[in-house]
Design an enzyme around this catalytic site. Structure first.
Site, PDB file in Angstrom:
ATOM      1  N   SER A   1       9.845  -6.938  -0.229  1.00  0.00           N
ATOM      2  CA  SER A   1      11.143  -7.267   0.125  1.00  0.00           C
ATOM      3  C   SER A   1      11.646  -6.843   1.412  1.00  0.00           C
ATOM      4  CB  SER A   1      12.145  -6.960  -0.985  1.00  0.00           C
ATOM      5  OG  SER A   1      11.970  -5.775  -1.595  1.00  0.00           O
TER       6      SER A   1
ATOM      7  N   GLY B   1       0.663  -1.236  -0.174  1.00  0.00           N
ATOM      8  CA  GLY B   1       0.104  -0.105   0.119  1.00  0.00           C
ATOM      9  C   GLY B   1       0.788   1.289   0.105  1.00  0.00           C
ATOM     10  N   SER B   2       2.179   1.134  -0.113  1.00  0.00           N
ATOM     11  CA  SER B   2       2.945   2.421  -0.133  1.00  0.00           C
ATOM     12  C   SER B   2       2.897   3.181  -1.402  1.00  0.00           C
ATOM     13  CB  SER B   2       4.491   1.981   0.304  1.00  0.00           C
ATOM     14  OG  SER B   2       5.143   1.258  -0.681  1.00  0.00           O
TER      15      SER B   2
ATOM     16  N   LYS C   1       4.196   1.494  -4.423  1.00  0.00           N
ATOM     17  CA  LYS C   1       5.442   0.940  -5.348  1.00  0.00           C
ATOM     18  C   LYS C   1       4.867   0.637  -6.514  1.00  0.00           C
ATOM     19  CE  LYS C   1       5.970  -2.779  -2.832  1.00  0.00           C
ATOM     20  NZ  LYS C   1       4.908  -2.430  -1.820  1.00  0.00           N
TER      21      LYS C   1
END
Length: 200
Positions: free
Chosen positions: A105, A34-35, A37
Site C-alpha cells: 500500500s 521484503g520489509s 510485514k
C-alpha cells in the site's frame, strides 16, 4: 445503486464483540516488499490467537491469487485491489474479528481511502520501516532482481514510489529491533485497544 436497501439484522457487531470477548478492528501493516510485514503479521496473529483473540489475516499475494486475480499492478488496479480488501476487512470487523492486513500500500491516498472505508477508529496503521537496501538484500521472492532487470514494471521502491506514513500508530524498524521485541510492542498496543487481559 438506487434499488439497494441494506437489511437490518438482529445480531449486530456489538453483540458479536460481546460473544467473542473483545473489540474488532483492522491492523494494517504497510512497508516495502521484503520489509518483514508478513512475518511480523504472522507472529502478531499467533500471539493474539494464544490470548483468545478471534483473528483473520489478509495478505497481498493470497488475496491476489483469488478475489483480485483479475487485477494487475497499474496505478488504477492497485487502488482497486486495496478498495476491495478494505471492503472485505470491514465485513470481518462486523463479524467481530480482528483483521490483520499485510500490504505494501505505497501511496498515502490509497491508505487514506482504506482508512475512510474501514473507519478511522477501526484502523491501526503499522509502518514496517526497513531500508530498501536491506529489503533488496533479502529479496526472498526474487522480485527486486527482476525489477532491476526490467522484467517487472511499476515495482515499489525501484520505479514506483513508496510514500512513508506520516503518523503511523506504530513504527517498526526491523534493522534496529529484534522481531520478538517488535511483536511485544505491537501486542501491548493492541491488547489495550481490544480491551482484553493477557494470559501471559
Amino acid at each position: 445503486m438506487n434499488n439497494i436497501v441494506p437489511h437490518t439484522f438482529q445480531v449486530e457487531r456489538k453483540d458479536r464483540n460481546k460473544l467473542k470477548g473483545h473489540k474488532s478492528f483492522v491492523v494494517w501493516f504497510t512497508g516495502l516488499s521484503g520489509s518483514g510485514k508478513s512475518t511480523l503479521a504472522n507472529m502478531v496473529e499467533k500471539r493474539l490467537y494464544d490470548n483468545g483473540v478471534h483473528t483473520f489475516t489478509l495478505d497481498g499475494d493470497n488475496v491476489r491469487g483469488g478475489l483480485n486475480n483479475n487485477l494487475g499492478f497499474s496505478r488504477e488496479d492497485r487502488s482497486e485491489n486495496l478498495r476491495r480488501i478494505a471492503e472485505v476487512a470491514k465485513l470481518f470487523i462486523d463479524s467481530g474479528s480482528l483483521v490483520i492486513g499485510s500490504f505494501i500500500s505505497p501511496l498515502k491516498s490509497d491508505r487514506d481511502s482504506v482508512k475512510k472505508i474501514i473507519g478511522e477508529n477501526d484502523f491501526v496503521e503499522i509502518y514496517v520501516n526497513t531500508p530498501i537496501e536491506i529489503c533488496e538484500s533479502r529479496d526472498v521472492k526474487g522480485l527486486y532482481k527482476k525489477a532491476r532487470a526490467g522484467e517487472i514494471k511499476n515495482f515499489t521502491g525501484i520505479d514506483a514510489p513508496y510514500e512513508e506514513p506520516e503518523f503511523p500508530d506504530i513504527e517498526v524498524k526491523t534493522n534496529l529491533e529484534e522481531a520478538d521485541a517488535s511483536v511485544k510492542r505491537i501486542f501491548d498496543y493492541l491488547k489495550n485497544k481490544l480491551e482484553i487481559k493477557s494470559n501471559e
